[in-house]
Design a protein around this motif. Sequence first.
Motif, PDB file in Angstrom:
ATOM      1  N   ASN A 143     -89.116  38.800  25.321  1.00  4.67           N
ATOM      2  CA  ASN A 143     -90.116  39.828  25.622  1.00  4.67           C
ATOM      3  C   ASN A 143     -90.891  40.211  24.358  1.00  4.67           C
ATOM      4  N   GLY A 144     -91.075  39.222  23.472  1.00  5.08           N
ATOM      5  CA  GLY A 144     -91.870  39.427  22.265  1.00  5.08           C
ATOM      6  C   GLY A 144     -91.135  40.017  21.080  1.00  5.08           C
ATOM      7  N   ASN A 145     -89.831  40.214  21.194  1.00  4.00           N
ATOM      8  CA  ASN A 145     -89.056  40.827  20.118  1.00  4.00           C
ATOM      9  C   ASN A 145     -88.609  39.764  19.104  1.00  4.00           C
ATOM     10  N   PRO A 146     -89.186  39.791  17.884  1.00  3.86           N
ATOM     11  CA  PRO A 146     -88.809  38.795  16.879  1.00  3.86           C
ATOM     12  C   PRO A 146     -87.377  38.977  16.363  1.00  3.86           C
ATOM     13  N   TYR A 147     -86.751  40.122  16.655  1.00  2.00           N
ATOM     14  CA  TYR A 147     -85.394  40.397  16.175  1.00  2.00           C
ATOM     15  C   TYR A 147     -84.345  40.265  17.287  1.00  2.00           C
ATOM     16  N   ALA A 148     -84.746  39.716  18.421  1.00  2.00           N
ATOM     17  CA  ALA A 148     -83.817  39.532  19.537  1.00  2.00           C
ATOM     18  C   ALA A 148     -82.692  38.581  19.124  1.00  2.00           C
TER      19      ALA A 148
ATOM     20  N   LYS B 124     -91.277  20.617   2.867  1.00  3.94           N
ATOM     21  CA  LYS B 124     -91.092  21.891   3.573  1.00  3.94           C
ATOM     22  C   LYS B 124     -89.741  21.896   4.281  1.00  3.94           C
ATOM     23  N   ARG B 125     -89.065  23.050   4.277  1.00  6.31           N
ATOM     24  CA  ARG B 125     -87.814  23.220   5.007  1.00  6.31           C
ATOM     25  C   ARG B 125     -87.789  24.621   5.606  1.00  6.31           C
ATOM     26  N   TYR B 126     -87.109  24.742   6.751  1.00  4.09           N
ATOM     27  CA  TYR B 126     -86.932  26.037   7.402  1.00  4.09           C
ATOM     28  C   TYR B 126     -85.531  26.554   7.128  1.00  4.09           C
ATOM     29  N   THR B 127     -85.398  27.868   7.141  1.00  2.00           N
ATOM     30  CA  THR B 127     -84.100  28.514   6.961  1.00  2.00           C
ATOM     31  C   THR B 127     -83.734  29.219   8.266  1.00  2.00           C
ATOM     32  N   LEU B 128     -82.491  29.618   8.375  1.00  2.00           N
ATOM     33  CA  LEU B 128     -82.067  30.359   9.569  1.00  2.00           C
ATOM     34  C   LEU B 128     -82.830  31.680   9.683  1.00  2.00           C
ATOM     35  N   LYS B 129     -83.177  32.259   8.566  1.00  2.00           N
ATOM     36  CA  LYS B 129     -83.927  33.519   8.549  1.00  2.00           C
ATOM     37  C   LYS B 129     -85.334  33.341   9.150  1.00  2.00           C
ATOM     38  N   ASP B 130     -85.890  32.130   9.022  1.00  2.00           N
ATOM     39  CA  ASP B 130     -87.233  31.861   9.549  1.00  2.00           C
ATOM     40  C   ASP B 130     -87.316  32.050  11.061  1.00  2.00           C
ATOM     41  N   ARG B 131     -86.180  32.024  11.750  1.00  2.00           N
ATOM     42  CA  ARG B 131     -86.176  32.224  13.199  1.00  2.00           C
ATOM     43  C   ARG B 131     -86.659  33.614  13.585  1.00  2.00           C
ATOM     44  N   TYR B 132     -86.590  34.550  12.645  1.00  3.86           N
ATOM     45  CA  TYR B 132     -87.040  35.922  12.909  1.00  3.86           C
ATOM     46  C   TYR B 132     -88.544  36.086  12.708  1.00  3.86           C
ATOM     47  N   SER B 133     -89.201  35.073  12.220  1.00  4.53           N
ATOM     48  CA  SER B 133     -90.654  35.071  12.039  1.00  4.53           C
ATOM     49  C   SER B 133     -91.291  34.389  13.249  1.00  4.53           C
ATOM     50  N   ILE B 134     -92.153  35.113  13.956  1.00  2.95           N
ATOM     51  CA  ILE B 134     -92.818  34.518  15.119  1.00  2.95           C
ATOM     52  C   ILE B 134     -93.654  33.322  14.677  1.00  2.95           C
TER      53      ILE B 134
END
Length: 144
Positions: free
Chosen positions: A45-50, A80-90
Amino acid sequence: FMKKVLLATLLFISFNATCMAEGNAENSKFDWEPVMAALIKVESNGNPYAVNGIWVGALQIAPVLVKECNRILQKRGSSKRYTLKDRYSIEKSKEMFVLIQSRYNPNNDISFAIRFWNGGPNYSIKRTQRYYNKVMRHYKKTDA
């Protein structure tokens, strides 16, 4: 005879690799925004912290997807690499979605994208049908 079979196999693999590369180029031009908006509505529902167990962020991304994105980037020669924290960024979650589509969905099939997102690479149409219907209800609203 074996040389002909080997040559035919190599040509086939080369042709498929070329098609996949072309598909990836096409994919980068494809507008995934309406699909991602519908997925985000359904997933969080649009919540980046879900947070739901191992799935987090607006697109509910699991650690294995981050790992796969990094594997794809590495294979493509990107630093380039992604981190687990990046999941909180839309924004970064959307980048990961597009990257996954470019690898596994070179034909930009919306149905495939939705079902894959829900059921993974070996999804079942039957098991992803309710999810697919739910996403499509939101997709039609965004796409109108």
